[in-house]
Design a protein around this motif. Structure first.
Motif, PDB file in Angstrom:
ATOM      1  N   ASP A 198       0.842  -1.203   0.000  1.00 48.63           N
ATOM      2  CA  ASP A 198       0.000   0.000   0.000  1.00 48.63           C
ATOM      3  C   ASP A 198       0.880   1.256   0.000  1.00 48.63           C
ATOM      4  OD1 ASP A 198      -2.330   1.403   0.042  1.00 48.63           O
ATOM      5  OD2 ASP A 198      -2.642   1.215   2.217  1.00 48.63           O
ATOM      6  N   PRO A 229      -4.791  -2.662   0.642  1.00 53.73           N
ATOM      7  CA  PRO A 229      -4.874  -4.019   1.198  1.00 53.73           C
ATOM      8  C   PRO A 229      -6.160  -4.754   0.822  1.00 53.73           C
ATOM      9  CG  PRO A 229      -4.029  -2.505   2.834  1.00 53.73           C
ATOM     10  CD  PRO A 229      -4.392  -1.677   1.644  1.00 53.73           C
ATOM     11  N   GLN A 230      -7.285  -4.078   0.838  1.00 49.45           N
ATOM     12  CA  GLN A 230      -8.533  -4.785   0.511  1.00 49.45           C
ATOM     13  C   GLN A 230      -8.542  -5.220  -0.957  1.00 49.45           C
ATOM     14  OE1 GLN A 230     -10.932  -5.885   2.704  1.00 49.45           O
ATOM     15  NE2 GLN A 230     -11.557  -7.024   0.878  1.00 49.45           N
ATOM     16  N   ALA A 231      -8.025  -4.355  -1.841  1.00 47.44           N
ATOM     17  CA  ALA A 231      -7.978  -4.709  -3.273  1.00 47.44           C
ATOM     18  C   ALA A 231      -7.072  -5.918  -3.481  1.00 47.44           C
ATOM     19  CB  ALA A 231      -7.479  -3.523  -4.083  1.00 47.44           C
ATOM     20  N   VAL A 233      -6.507  -8.316  -1.254  1.00 46.81           N
ATOM     21  CA  VAL A 233      -7.257  -9.494  -0.777  1.00 46.81           C
ATOM     22  C   VAL A 233      -8.276  -9.906  -1.837  1.00 46.81           C
ATOM     23  CG1 VAL A 233      -8.932 -10.292   0.947  1.00 46.81           C
ATOM     24  CG2 VAL A 233      -6.920  -8.984   1.673  1.00 46.81           C
ATOM     25  N   ASP A 234      -8.973  -8.943  -2.416  1.00 50.34           N
ATOM     26  CA  ASP A 234      -9.975  -9.267  -3.447  1.00 50.34           C
ATOM     27  C   ASP A 234      -9.321  -9.987  -4.627  1.00 50.34           C
ATOM     28  OD1 ASP A 234     -11.874  -8.082  -1.887  1.00 50.34           O
ATOM     29  OD2 ASP A 234     -11.975  -6.213  -3.051  1.00 50.34           O
ATOM     30  N   THR A 237      -8.319 -13.484  -3.616  1.00 51.51           N
ATOM     31  CA  THR A 237      -9.490 -14.346  -3.480  1.00 51.51           C
ATOM     32  C   THR A 237     -10.015 -14.744  -4.860  1.00 51.51           C
ATOM     33  OG1 THR A 237     -10.020 -13.113  -1.484  1.00 51.51           O
ATOM     34  CG2 THR A 237     -11.767 -14.523  -2.359  1.00 51.51           C
ATOM     35  N   GLN A 258      -0.967  -5.593   6.464  1.00 43.67           N
ATOM     36  CA  GLN A 258      -1.342  -6.001   5.100  1.00 43.67           C
ATOM     37  C   GLN A 258      -1.262  -7.509   4.956  1.00 43.67           C
ATOM     38  OE1 GLN A 258       0.444  -3.110   1.933  1.00 43.67           O
ATOM     39  NE2 GLN A 258       1.752  -2.944   3.723  1.00 43.67           N
ATOM     40  N   LYS A 261      -4.083  -9.277   6.940  1.00 43.29           N
ATOM     41  CA  LYS A 261      -5.352  -9.203   6.192  1.00 43.29           C
ATOM     42  C   LYS A 261      -5.341 -10.213   5.039  1.00 43.29           C
ATOM     43  CE  LYS A 261      -8.204  -5.476   4.234  1.00 43.29           C
ATOM     44  NZ  LYS A 261      -9.363  -5.518   5.086  1.00 43.29           N
ATOM     45  N   LEU A 262      -4.215 -10.282   4.367  1.00 37.52           N
ATOM     46  CA  LEU A 262      -4.137 -11.169   3.201  1.00 37.52           C
ATOM     47  C   LEU A 262      -4.222 -12.644   3.612  1.00 37.52           C
ATOM     48  CD1 LEU A 262      -1.741 -10.504   0.284  1.00 37.52           C
ATOM     49  CD2 LEU A 262      -2.092 -12.829   1.041  1.00 37.52           C
ATOM     50  N   GLY A 265      -7.671 -13.671   4.627  1.00 36.29           N
ATOM     51  CA  GLY A 265      -8.732 -13.396   3.647  1.00 36.29           C
ATOM     52  C   GLY A 265      -9.275 -14.689   3.081  1.00 36.29           C
TER      53      GLY A 265
END
Ligand code: B12
Length: 315
Positions: A198, A229-231, A233-234, A237, A258, A261-262, A265
């Motif tokens: 990030d 971080p969310q992108a 993980v998305d 996934t 980060q 979270k990953l 996920g």
């Protein structure tokens, strides 16, 4: 040719050098325009341009101008360069201050690249870097030429707070050359995901990794700079990679959260690798391995994909 004879400005643009450089090459080394119509400025003929192209190529490779000029004068066209003996090795560049990029013990090609970068000579940079990748392969081109010049420009920037334009030109040329390394067929689905942390803008080492893995036959998905971080993980996934490499150049972008979270996920990759000097020596979550160099990264990842081992790794 008379009608097509070129002005100094037109020649300078074609060669990517300053008009003053052309004048110097004319005055000092006799590489001037030979077409002359009384009452008009002299113009450069096709033969003149050929000689100057040799001059530009050799000086960009680090050959001192006087030696480059004697080669240029001997050659009527750049294409005749190949069968002849290579020009003499250049003297080492100055490492001190001034308008030079220190390249330490790196060889003449790195010095030529550093000089072309200082001249903001993007075409010469692309030409030299592309031929280096072709001749030595990505890993050696990165370690022996690209890395020393990047580290040198970083040192020069730190000392002077100048030359950001040089950093940008060299970064761009490296990106272009690395991305033109042929990739495995598009029918092969990538199981390796490469991303920068990030807010992290440094991506060249990941681009080198992608190109080197492509050479080894391993396709990758390169997400590039500053992945939220969310992108990330998305993306993990959705694509279910076997390998995720997260690059951090700066300690300010190396947030361990980060990784947490990953890893918690939707999909935990069998190989999760932290790469880059930003990551702290201690405190990465269990299961996150460290990559210390490009060679190590290529070896470790390529080994996973040899003889179908990937599926074992993924299970
Ligand atoms: C090119 C560059 C940029 C480009 C990046 C372009 C791109 N697409 O990547 C741009 C212009 C965007 C940039 C921006 C900035 N940059 Co900058 N940049 C660089 C430069 C010159 C090269 C970066 C690089 O690719 N390094 C990789 C290799 C060449 O170097 P290395 O990391 O030291 O290599 C070691 C390891 O990483 C490992 N290694 C090398 N390659 C590989 C490959 C793999 C796969 C692995 C696993 C390991 C590995 O081996 C080496 C020895 O251990 C460096 C200088 C430097 N020394 O790195 C500065 C540098 C990293 N930047 C710096 C700074 C300060 C910035 C900015 C903050 C400037 C600003 N004020 O805006 C911003 C940061 C923005 C951000 N949030 O990220 C500083 C960082 C200082 C620090 N430690 O905090 C440096 C060191 C320059 C300096 N000396 O001041 N930068």
């Amino acid at each position: 040719m008379a009608d097509e004879a070129l002005t100094a400005g037109a020649v300078a643009r074609r060669l990517g050098v300053a008009v003053t450089t052309l004048r110097t090459w004319h005055q000092r080394y006799g590489l001037g325009p030979s077409h002359h119509v009384p009452g008009q400025h002299r113009r450069y003929t096709a033969e003149d341009l050929d000689r100057l192209q040799v001059m530009r190529r050799l000086t960009a490779q680090g050959v001192p101008p006087s030696e480059a000029a004697s080669w240029a004068r001997r050659l009527s066209s750049a294409s005749t360069l190949e069968p002849l003996e290579p020009p003499p090795a250049p003297k080492p560049a100055r490492d001190g201050g001034g308008n030079t990029i220190p390249t330490g013990r790196a060889g003449p090609v790195a010095r030529g690249v550093a000089r072309a970068a200082m001249r903001l000579d993007a075409p010469a940079l692309r030409e030299i870097l592309a031929s280096t990748v072709l001749e030595r392969g990505v890993v050696a081109a990165w370690k022996e030429v690209m890395m020393p010049v990047l580290i040198g420009i970083g040192e020069r920037y730190e000392a002077t707070k100048r030359f950001i334009e040089v950093e940008h030109v060299i970064s761009r040329a490296i990106t272009e050359v690395l991305s033109s390394v042929p990739r495995p067929p598009s029918s092969e689905i990538p199981h390796v995901l490469l991303a920068a942390a990030d807010e992290e803008l440094h991506t060249l080492p990941l681009e080198a990794l992608a190109a080197a893995l492509a050479e080894a036959g391993v396709p990758t998905r390169l997400l590039g700079a500053r992945m939220p971080p969310q992108a990330l993980v998305d993306a993990v996934t959705r694509t279910g990679p076997d390998v995720v490499v997260l690059w951090s150049q700066l300690s300010s972008t190396a947030h361990v959260a980060q990784w947490e979270k990953l890893l918690t996920g939707g999909h935990r990759p069998p190989l999760a690798a932290a790469a880059g000097p930003g990551w702290p020596a201690e405190g990465l979550p269990d299961g996150v391995v460290r990559l210390g160099s490009l060679d190590e990264g290529v070896r470790m990842i390529a080994a996973l994909f040899e003889s179908g081992a990937r599926h074992t790794a993924a299970s």
